[in-house]
Design an enzyme around this catalytic site. Sequence first.
Site, PDB file in Angstrom:
ATOM      1  N   ASP A   1      -5.220  -8.071  -3.090  1.00 36.22           N
ATOM      2  CA  ASP A   1      -5.020  -7.394  -1.766  1.00 36.22           C
ATOM      3  C   ASP A   1      -6.484  -7.961  -1.844  1.00 36.22           C
ATOM      4  O   ASP A   1      -7.454  -9.432  -1.043  1.00 36.22           O
ATOM      5  CB  ASP A   1      -5.581  -6.149  -1.237  1.00 36.22           C
ATOM      6  CG  ASP A   1      -5.069  -6.181  -0.309  1.00 36.22           C
ATOM      7  OD1 ASP A   1      -5.391  -7.048   0.886  1.00 36.22           O
ATOM      8  OD2 ASP A   1      -5.484  -4.800  -0.166  1.00 36.22           O
TER       9      ASP A   1
ATOM     10  N   HIS B   1       0.661  -1.043   0.300  1.00 39.26           N
ATOM     11  CA  HIS B   1       0.118   0.335   0.048  1.00 39.26           C
ATOM     12  C   HIS B   1       0.720   1.277   0.012  1.00 39.26           C
ATOM     13  O   HIS B   1       1.372   1.981  -1.107  1.00 39.26           O
ATOM     14  CB  HIS B   1      -1.149   0.011   1.205  1.00 39.26           C
ATOM     15  CG  HIS B   1      -2.030  -0.955   1.492  1.00 39.26           C
ATOM     16  ND1 HIS B   1      -2.848  -1.152   0.094  1.00 39.26           N
ATOM     17  CD2 HIS B   1      -2.118  -1.519   2.163  1.00 39.26           C
ATOM     18  CE1 HIS B   1      -3.638  -2.340   0.424  1.00 39.26           C
ATOM     19  NE2 HIS B   1      -2.962  -2.915   1.561  1.00 39.26           N
TER      20      HIS B   1
HETATM   21 ZN   LIG Z   1      -3.350  -6.846   2.892  1.00 40.87          ZN
END
Ligand SMILES: [Zn+2]
Length: 455
Positions: free
Chosen positions: A332, A281
């Site tokens: 994800d 991220h």
């Molecule tokens: Zn994750």
Amino acid sequence: MPVTTTRWLAEYAWLPEHAEPTPDVLIEVDEGRITAVTPLLGAHGPDAGVDVYADAVPLPGLTVPGLANAHSHAFHRALRGRTHGGRGDFWTWRDQMYGVADRLDPDTYLALARAVYAEMALAGVTCAGEFHYLHHRPDGGTYDDPNEMGAALVEAAAHAGIRLTLLDTCYLTSTVDGQALAGPQRRFGDGDASRWAQRAGAFQPTDAHVRVGAAVHSVRAVPADQLSTVAEWAGERQAPLHVHLSEQPAENDECRAVHGRSPTALLAEHGVLGPNTTAVHTTHPTSADLTLLADSRTGVCLCPTTERDLADGIGPARLMAEAGIRLSLGSDSHAVIDLFEEARAVELDERLRTRRRGHFTPVDLLTAASSAGHAALGWADAGRIAVGARADLVTVRLDSARTAGVPPVGTFFAATAADVEQVVVDGRLVVAKGRHLSVDVPAESSAAIEAVTPR
Ligand SMILES: [Zn+2]
């Protein structure tokens, strides 16, 4: 899995260091490796009169290297489409995710992950990085084999025909200031980092399709004084080390309140950053954080479809690239499993932020989706159509409703996962004519999800 033909004739293939795909490329494969790559330059192709490559199997469309999904939580797939009824944010979504986590056991997780990894194969993913923290029984007790859940994931990937890097995740506390795990989180924890290291170190699968790495869940989940234990475990093994980083502003604020520094600075101090580390991220870094990541040669895995789904924000991808940080991609939470969508989002999100176009080239996007992702997962010999590389070949249709008339170089701005026609992983055919050869993905997905979703 059937052994593949060793000679493929790609209508177009995207070769390393080429700004755009090359037409008529003969790709020869032996023992799971690419042994020759020969652009025919129009001289010997099917239209050249005498076809000396008549025994090669044609691959109509564009063939790209295997795509790498560098960040996966397989069980989140069960939440797709179920969390959009109300408002809410990352934290309310997380409560729903815990509801699924609570219902999984080694058998139900094997069934779910098998369907998820097969869905990835259909999307052209030849290797996934599973950020795995569902280690124990729902009450926190260990299974007879303390790595039974990890073993289920390894088996699931084998069934689906893809490679897996199991990132065994250390997850010890629920807040930056060290509150204990409670409720559904109890099954994530090993007590402390040395017990985590002991359990993770005992898991040594010998299957050729798997590699074990480590993960720090986040600065919320591993106390500062235990970070170095995880970093050293990975360092001793030269294994990939991943960590969720600054996905949410709240994490940054809490870390500053407790430790007086940013999560990135805390990780740097405790030896977590480095060339084998991937920060996942990194949506809300400071410029000093970016310098720390670049100087330590830490990579960043962006997960744009999840970050948009969870209203996380837009990570500064262009600034990262300019700092020399290598970018990889992950689906994800699997709100979408489509690496083409993840890749173009890197460019398109930057356009939304800056109101300008042209931040990343098509090759930049391909690299993030392929070689950079494989490298982040510890498979540096994958993700390139080149002699000696693993024979991962993903062929995308150029005649679908979406891709018809699109120049091959524009594929990453037009194709979706549904345009993947054929997938070869380590020389083995896994997907043909758009269908997985051993898993009925829609049927198995719906059955596996029904078994683990609260009614
Ligand atoms: Zn994750």
